[in-house]
Design a protein around this motif. Structure first.
Motif, PDB file in Angstrom:
ATOM      1  N   SER A   4       0.845  -1.191   0.000  1.00  0.00           N
ATOM      2  CA  SER A   4       0.000   0.000   0.000  1.00  0.00           C
ATOM      3  C   SER A   4       0.881   1.241   0.000  1.00  0.00           C
ATOM      4  O   SER A   4       1.756   1.397   0.853  1.00  0.00           O
ATOM      5  CB  SER A   4      -0.903  -0.013   1.239  1.00  0.00           C
ATOM      6  N   SER A  51       0.410   5.529  -0.982  1.00  0.00           N
ATOM      7  CA  SER A  51      -0.375   6.645  -1.484  1.00  0.00           C
ATOM      8  C   SER A  51       0.369   7.342  -2.624  1.00  0.00           C
ATOM      9  O   SER A  51       1.537   7.711  -2.480  1.00  0.00           O
ATOM     10  CB  SER A  51      -0.636   7.646  -0.358  1.00  0.00           C
ATOM     11  N   HIS A  82      -3.969  10.379   2.198  1.00  0.00           N
ATOM     12  CA  HIS A  82      -4.556   9.179   1.593  1.00  0.00           C
ATOM     13  C   HIS A  82      -5.954   9.441   1.041  1.00  0.00           C
ATOM     14  O   HIS A  82      -6.732   8.517   0.808  1.00  0.00           O
ATOM     15  CB  HIS A  82      -4.606   8.047   2.630  1.00  0.00           C
ATOM     16  N   TRP A 119      -3.952   2.120  -2.100  1.00  0.00           N
ATOM     17  CA  TRP A 119      -3.882   2.536  -0.704  1.00  0.00           C
ATOM     18  C   TRP A 119      -5.282   2.571  -0.119  1.00  0.00           C
ATOM     19  O   TRP A 119      -6.276   2.356  -0.829  1.00  0.00           O
ATOM     20  CB  TRP A 119      -3.189   3.893  -0.571  1.00  0.00           C
ATOM     21  N   ALA A 170      -7.812   4.454   3.221  1.00  0.00           N
ATOM     22  CA  ALA A 170      -7.935   5.601   4.127  1.00  0.00           C
ATOM     23  C   ALA A 170      -9.037   5.329   5.128  1.00  0.00           C
ATOM     24  O   ALA A 170      -9.875   4.444   4.937  1.00  0.00           O
ATOM     25  CB  ALA A 170      -8.245   6.872   3.335  1.00  0.00           C
TER      26      ALA A 170
END
Length: 514
Positions: free
Chosen positions: A10, A12, A72, A331, A333
């Motif tokens: 992952s 961002s 993110h 990614w 969040a």
């Protein structure tokens, strides 16, 4: 050749493509006029606005600056926050619903003004926003939302024809919205604020406030004090919860993002559907080409199917609807939603008028976070603020808040009982655990989480959340332990990633098992 594999880790896109300076940790007690806890869009924008007015500001963050939720985001600058305006009219009335839109529209304009004033190169551009549906049962909801737009005076239209040609039965278009690269924007605001006198400390954990009506102090994990005239808690989940019970009045949700390059040119617009599961589409620029951001799969933190399956679901949606050339980033969040969906922004309570909070952005942090900065600045400089009542953190409306309060906390109780009754194996065989895998087991009768990294190093933690003793679950997508009750998250070593917890999970020495 199409690369249809998702990235292994992952990462961002925003953080990968921006340069954020490192800042020192606070190592002594200090005094300032305004102490801000939280180095995301709210904290940095507030610091910038106050620094322009020659207010002495100190900003701290528990982690590196801009590593949290702001780093993110999907970074849409829009007042179109899903199906919200008809609901706001029903629950708050037309006047307050109009104020919500006005606050978001002003936030959008403030971002654009800041970009123009400082000549920030952050890939800003205007785009129309589209809220769409593929279900006949949701078409009426879009029509009702259009009626709400008309009552408020929002420029919009109902359409079946959008620039992005993929299946949709109806769409509600909000015109002249925008998107940008949030970290390129905020890093420049931060630089300008420092030139104006802002002091920044990262890796500095705030754990409490020593209350004093005239000069409260932020207390850090290392025992240092920041004496202030005003304190702003902009730390995602408020680090200070003295009788406010935010963990009962908000719930945490996770969402996921895939960034891919396509064989087709992006036609324009920003898109999100009305129904579940959420599907959102926008674009940005990377190496001179369009990078498509496909996001969604909202769910309560620590609950539901294994986290990597959410990425797979987004990948299936993307493959079905667009011509994929490669997947370049992925990614996730986390954000918080209040009981009535309106953020908590303002004074925590009337008895502590110089302690302020901003939280509960419901995944619309670019406009909500900027609007919060605008409101908090007005409070501190004693400027008229027409939004006080709507965003009041102490509010508790009978409808719909009581029903949502009961539902949210019933779910919390259910998750707590479920975790305590979890029937995990009583025997741990480390040799059966594959590299980069985790499991929950019992050690000496106690529930424990075990993770083996790619170098076959074992990490074991007590899975009891240090907030209110719920049992955490493994997040395979982010390699973290997540609490299904109130959304706290911990690294595989047990360190706090997201509150409300402020203490790490108890570490268990693997050598004691041999």
């Amino acid at each position: 050749m199409v690369d249809n594999h998702l990235p292994n880790h992952s990462q961002s896109f925003w953080r990968e493509t921006s340069t954020i300076p490192k800042y020192p940790s606070l190592d002594t007690s200090i005094q300032t006029e305004v102490g801000i806890v939280g180095g995301g869009i709210t904290g940095i924008t507030t610091a910038y606005l106050l620094s322009k007015k020659n207010v002495k500001v100190t900003l701290i963050d528990a982690n590196p600056i801009l590593k949290g939720t702001t780093g993110h985001t999907t970074a849409k600058i829009t007042a179109q926050h899903g199906l919200i305006y008809d609901e706001l009219i029903q629950h708050f009335g037309i006047e307050q619903a109009t104020l919500y839109y006005k606050a978001m529209d002003e936030a959008k304009q403030l971002i654009e003004n800041n970009i123009n004033d400082l000549q920030i190169d952050c890939d800003f551009c205007h785009e129309d926003a589209f809220l769409y549906t593929n279900l006949d049962s949701w078409k009426r909801d879009l029509e009702k939302e259009k009626d709400a737009y008309d009552q408020i005076g929002i420029e919009s239209e109902i359409t079946k024809d959008t620039p992005l040609k993929f299946p949709m039965k109806l769409a509600l278009q909000m015109k002249n919205q925008a998107l940008f690269h949030p970290l390129k924007y905020l890093s420049e605001l931060l630089k300008e604020s420092i030139r104006n006198g802002l002091t920044v400390y990262e890796n500095t954990v705030a754990v409490d406030i020593e209350s004093d009506r005239s000069n409260p102090s932020i207390i850090t994990k290392d025992g240092h004090r920041i004496k202030c005239d005003y304190i702003i808690a902009a730390s995602h989940f408020p680090f200070y919860d003295r009788d406010s019970f935010y963990f009962t009045r908000m719930y945490a949700e996770r969402a996921y993002v895939l960034a891919m390059q396509s064989k087709e040119k992006y036609p324009g617009g920003m898109y999100i559907n009305a129904e579940s599961p959420t599907r959102s589409v926008r674009t940005t620029t990377w190496k001179g080409r369009d990078l498509w951001l496909i996001s969604g799969e909202n769910h309560k933190t620590g609950q539901g199917k294994p986290m990597h399956e959410h990425f797979k679901a987004l990948q299936s949606f993307t493959n079905e609807n667009f011509e994929v050339a490669s997947y370049d980033f992925r990614w996730s969040a986390q954000d918080l939603t209040t009981l009535d969906k309106v953020p908590y922004i303002g004074r925590i309570k009337s008895s502590t008028p110089n302690i302020l909070v901003a939280t509960g952005y419901r995944k619309w942090g670019m406009t909500n976070g900027t609007a919060a900065a605008n409101m908090l600045t007005k409070i501190i400089v004693n400027k008229a603020n027409e939004y006080t009542k709507l965003f009041d953190p102490a509010r508790f409306k009978a409808d719909p808040t009581i029903k949502k309060f009961v539902k949210t906390n019933t779910d919390t109780a259910k998750q707590m009982v479920k975790g305590k009754l979890d029937n995990t194996n009583n025997h741990l065989d480390i040799n059966q655990l594959q590299a980069d895998q985790a499991t929950v087991t019992r050690i000496n009768g106690n529930r424990a989480g075990v993770y083996k990294d790619k170098k076959n190093q074992i990490y074991i933690v007590d899975t009891t959340c240090t907030h209110l003793k719920c049992e955490v679950e493994w997040n395979s997508g982010e390699r973290s332990w997540d609490c299904p009750c109130h959304g706290s998250r911990f690294s595989y070593t047990g360190e706090v990633l997201n509150g409300p917890a402020n203490k790490p999970l108890k570490h268990i020495d693997p050598n004691k098992l041999k």
